[in-house]
Write a protein that holds these residues in place. Structure first.
Motif, PDB file in Angstrom:
ATOM      1  N   ALA A  98       0.858  -1.219  -0.178  1.00 37.25           N
ATOM      2  CA  ALA A  98       0.087  -0.069   0.005  1.00 37.25           C
ATOM      3  C   ALA A  98       0.942   1.239  -0.129  1.00 37.25           C
ATOM      4  CB  ALA A  98      -0.684  -0.098   1.347  1.00 37.25           C
ATOM      5  N   ALA A  99       1.883   1.300   0.847  1.00 35.18           N
ATOM      6  CA  ALA A  99       2.758   2.476   0.963  1.00 35.18           C
ATOM      7  C   ALA A  99       3.611   2.606  -0.561  1.00 35.18           C
ATOM      8  CB  ALA A  99       3.870   2.154   1.986  1.00 35.18           C
ATOM      9  N   VAL A 100       4.004   1.614  -0.968  1.00 31.20           N
ATOM     10  CA  VAL A 100       4.935   1.678  -2.150  1.00 31.20           C
ATOM     11  C   VAL A 100       3.774   2.369  -3.398  1.00 31.20           C
ATOM     12  CG1 VAL A 100       5.772   0.279  -4.411  1.00 31.20           C
ATOM     13  CG2 VAL A 100       6.584   0.067  -1.835  1.00 31.20           C
ATOM     14  N   ASN A 101       2.709   1.824  -3.473  1.00 29.56           N
ATOM     15  CA  ASN A 101       1.787   2.096  -4.720  1.00 29.56           C
ATOM     16  C   ASN A 101       1.187   3.417  -4.305  1.00 29.56           C
ATOM     17  OD1 ASN A 101       1.200  -0.280  -6.617  1.00 29.56           O
ATOM     18  ND2 ASN A 101       1.415  -1.211  -4.618  1.00 29.56           N
ATOM     19  N   THR A 102       0.922   3.977  -3.273  1.00 27.52           N
ATOM     20  CA  THR A 102       0.400   5.098  -2.991  1.00 27.52           C
ATOM     21  C   THR A 102       1.379   6.244  -3.226  1.00 27.52           C
ATOM     22  OG1 THR A 102      -1.176   4.267  -1.070  1.00 27.52           O
ATOM     23  CG2 THR A 102      -0.687   6.609  -1.309  1.00 27.52           C
ATOM     24  N   GLY A 144       1.645   3.148   9.513  1.00 30.07           N
ATOM     25  CA  GLY A 144       0.244   3.100  10.239  1.00 30.07           C
ATOM     26  C   GLY A 144       0.042   1.622   9.917  1.00 30.07           C
ATOM     27  N   LEU A 145       0.144   1.168   8.866  1.00 35.11           N
ATOM     28  CA  LEU A 145      -0.013  -0.205   9.209  1.00 35.11           C
ATOM     29  C   LEU A 145       0.530  -1.199   9.835  1.00 35.11           C
ATOM     30  CD1 LEU A 145      -1.464  -0.640   5.249  1.00 35.11           C
ATOM     31  CD2 LEU A 145      -2.839  -0.798   7.289  1.00 35.11           C
ATOM     32  N   SER A 146       1.849  -0.953   9.833  1.00 31.13           N
ATOM     33  CA  SER A 146       2.777  -1.889  10.762  1.00 31.13           C
ATOM     34  C   SER A 146       2.291  -1.496  12.014  1.00 31.13           C
ATOM     35  CB  SER A 146       4.306  -1.318  10.698  1.00 31.13           C
ATOM     36  OG  SER A 146       4.795  -1.587   9.422  1.00 31.13           O
ATOM     37  N   ALA A 147       1.984  -0.326  12.721  1.00 28.57           N
ATOM     38  CA  ALA A 147       1.535  -0.107  14.081  1.00 28.57           C
ATOM     39  C   ALA A 147       0.126  -0.956  13.990  1.00 28.57           C
ATOM     40  CB  ALA A 147       1.133   1.181  14.129  1.00 28.57           C
ATOM     41  N   TRP A 163       0.557   4.004  19.118  1.00 27.11           N
ATOM     42  CA  TRP A 163       0.444   3.926  17.802  1.00 27.11           C
ATOM     43  C   TRP A 163       0.828   5.309  16.895  1.00 27.11           C
ATOM     44  CZ3 TRP A 163      -3.031   6.853  15.463  1.00 27.11           C
ATOM     45  CH2 TRP A 163      -4.151   7.146  16.112  1.00 27.11           C
ATOM     46  N   SER A 164       0.630   6.407  17.469  1.00 26.33           N
ATOM     47  CA  SER A 164       0.704   7.660  17.012  1.00 26.33           C
ATOM     48  C   SER A 164       2.205   7.951  17.025  1.00 26.33           C
ATOM     49  CB  SER A 164       0.046   8.688  17.820  1.00 26.33           C
ATOM     50  OG  SER A 164       0.461   8.879  19.082  1.00 26.33           O
ATOM     51  N   ALA A 165       2.904   7.263  17.818  1.00 20.58           N
ATOM     52  CA  ALA A 165       4.345   7.671  17.767  1.00 20.58           C
ATOM     53  C   ALA A 165       5.042   6.897  16.967  1.00 20.58           C
ATOM     54  CB  ALA A 165       5.043   7.224  19.266  1.00 20.58           C
ATOM     55  N   ILE A 166       4.527   5.444  16.606  1.00 21.58           N
ATOM     56  CA  ILE A 166       4.968   4.858  15.297  1.00 21.58           C
ATOM     57  C   ILE A 166       4.627   5.537  13.993  1.00 21.58           C
ATOM     58  CG2 ILE A 166       4.892   2.536  14.154  1.00 21.58           C
ATOM     59  CD1 ILE A 166       4.082   1.589  17.078  1.00 21.58           C
ATOM     60  N   VAL A 167       3.584   5.972  13.876  1.00 24.43           N
ATOM     61  CA  VAL A 167       3.193   6.793  12.718  1.00 24.43           C
ATOM     62  C   VAL A 167       3.856   7.895  12.383  1.00 24.43           C
ATOM     63  CG1 VAL A 167       1.157   7.918  11.481  1.00 24.43           C
ATOM     64  CG2 VAL A 167       0.877   5.719  12.727  1.00 24.43           C
ATOM     65  N   ALA A 168       4.008   8.762  13.549  1.00 22.61           N
ATOM     66  CA  ALA A 168       4.767  10.073  13.416  1.00 22.61           C
ATOM     67  C   ALA A 168       6.233   9.732  12.965  1.00 22.61           C
ATOM     68  CB  ALA A 168       4.872  10.722  14.704  1.00 22.61           C
ATOM     69  N   ALA A 196      13.979   2.887  12.708  1.00 27.06           N
ATOM     70  CA  ALA A 196      13.106   3.759  13.638  1.00 27.06           C
ATOM     71  C   ALA A 196      11.725   3.229  13.847  1.00 27.06           C
ATOM     72  CB  ALA A 196      13.026   5.127  12.816  1.00 27.06           C
ATOM     73  N   VAL A 197      10.880   2.651  12.840  1.00 27.04           N
ATOM     74  CA  VAL A 197       9.791   2.100  13.154  1.00 27.04           C
ATOM     75  C   VAL A 197      10.046   1.066  14.208  1.00 27.04           C
ATOM     76  CG1 VAL A 197       7.943   0.968  12.061  1.00 27.04           C
ATOM     77  CG2 VAL A 197       8.788   3.027  11.102  1.00 27.04           C
ATOM     78  N   ALA A 198      10.993   0.026  13.712  1.00 27.18           N
ATOM     79  CA  ALA A 198      10.973  -1.199  14.761  1.00 27.18           C
ATOM     80  C   ALA A 198      11.156  -0.756  16.087  1.00 27.18           C
ATOM     81  CB  ALA A 198      12.101  -2.017  14.235  1.00 27.18           C
ATOM     82  N   ALA A 199      12.044   0.205  16.374  1.00 26.32           N
ATOM     83  CA  ALA A 199      12.448   0.667  17.621  1.00 26.32           C
ATOM     84  C   ALA A 199      11.009   1.316  18.347  1.00 26.32           C
ATOM     85  CB  ALA A 199      13.381   1.736  17.622  1.00 26.32           C
ATOM     86  N   SER A 200      10.347   2.137  17.573  1.00 30.62           N
ATOM     87  CA  SER A 200       9.121   2.605  18.103  1.00 30.62           C
ATOM     88  C   SER A 200       8.196   1.818  18.589  1.00 30.62           C
ATOM     89  CB  SER A 200       8.592   3.670  16.871  1.00 30.62           C
ATOM     90  OG  SER A 200       9.445   4.662  16.644  1.00 30.62           O
ATOM     91  N   ILE A 201       8.131   0.333  17.585  1.00 26.69           N
ATOM     92  CA  ILE A 201       7.188  -0.439  18.235  1.00 26.69           C
ATOM     93  C   ILE A 201       7.521  -1.279  19.585  1.00 26.69           C
ATOM     94  CG2 ILE A 201       6.553  -2.741  17.567  1.00 26.69           C
ATOM     95  CD1 ILE A 201       6.622  -2.179  14.416  1.00 26.69           C
TER      96      ILE A 201
END
Length: 208
Positions: A98-102, A144-147, A163-168, A196-201
């Motif tokens: 979804a991220a790639v295509n968008t 967002g979808l990872s969160a 989840w908002s921290a992950i998205v940000a 960054a996203v893994a660490a946020s999770i």
């Protein structure tokens, strides 16, 4: 005699937050490097609707690697339910697509628009803006979808502050798409973004 303490010991439990963040950052570093390798798969694209699945610069194995890394850590730290962890991995892969295509749609829309008119350098300005917006949007969708995926197995991620921290973080690091594309080095995006996203999770899951 009660044996409840044995059940507690078998439940998944994350390490303290600082250690968990470092470990997950390491996982993101490894998956980011794997993601940056040339794709072993041929170019794949669906028609009607047109959906890009795999290409040299945006390989499907990037989503698979990151999804697998996160799913393994969720299994260790958040849930013994293998089904939930596999579902999380599948959702992360879908999030990647979804991220790639968008991002691709955003880039094409900006470049083909009439922004900046026909003055000298207008096309270059549209391309720069297109990469920036595509990175922001793609980074936000992927994070967002990872969160959401992590929240399937880890209840702690379902809280807005988690989840908002992950998205940000994912949105911010999506800005690296521009230098990655400009230098033709996709690792500039994949490695920091996944770290960054893994660490946020991990920050959302881990106990203080």
């Amino acid at each position: 005699m009660k044996w409840d303490f044995l059940k507690v010991d078998t439940l998944p439990r994350s390490p303290p937050r600082a250690r968990a963040v470092v470990i997950m950052a390491g996982v993101g570093f490894v998956t980011g490097l794997i993601s940056s390798l040339p794709s072993p798969l041929p170019d794949l694209r669906l028609d009607n609707p047109e959906v890009l699945i795999n290409a040299e610069g945006i390989p499907l194995h990037a989503g698979i690697a990151f999804g697998a890394g996160v799913a393994i850590m969720l299994r260790l730290w958040a849930s013994r339910d293998l089904g939930k962890c596999l579902l999380a991995m599948a959702l992360i892969i879908l999030g990647w697509l979804a991220a790639v295509n968008t991002a691709n749609d955003v880039m094409n829309a900006v470049v083909s628009s009439e922004l900046f008119g026909t003055v000298e350098g207008a096309k270059a300005s549209r391309e720069t803006l297109g990469w920036i917006l595509a990175g922001l949007v793609g980074g936000a969708i992927g994070a967002g979808l990872s969160a959401f995926a992590a929240g399937v197995a880890a209840q702690e991620i379902r809280y807005p502050e988690a989840w908002s921290a992950i998205v940000a973080v994912g949105t911010l690091y999506g800005l690296l798409l521009y230098p990655a594309a400009d230098l033709d080095q996709i690792a500039i995006l994949f490695v920091p973004w996944q770290i960054a996203v893994a660490a946020s999770i991990a920050y959302g899951i881990a106990r203080r």
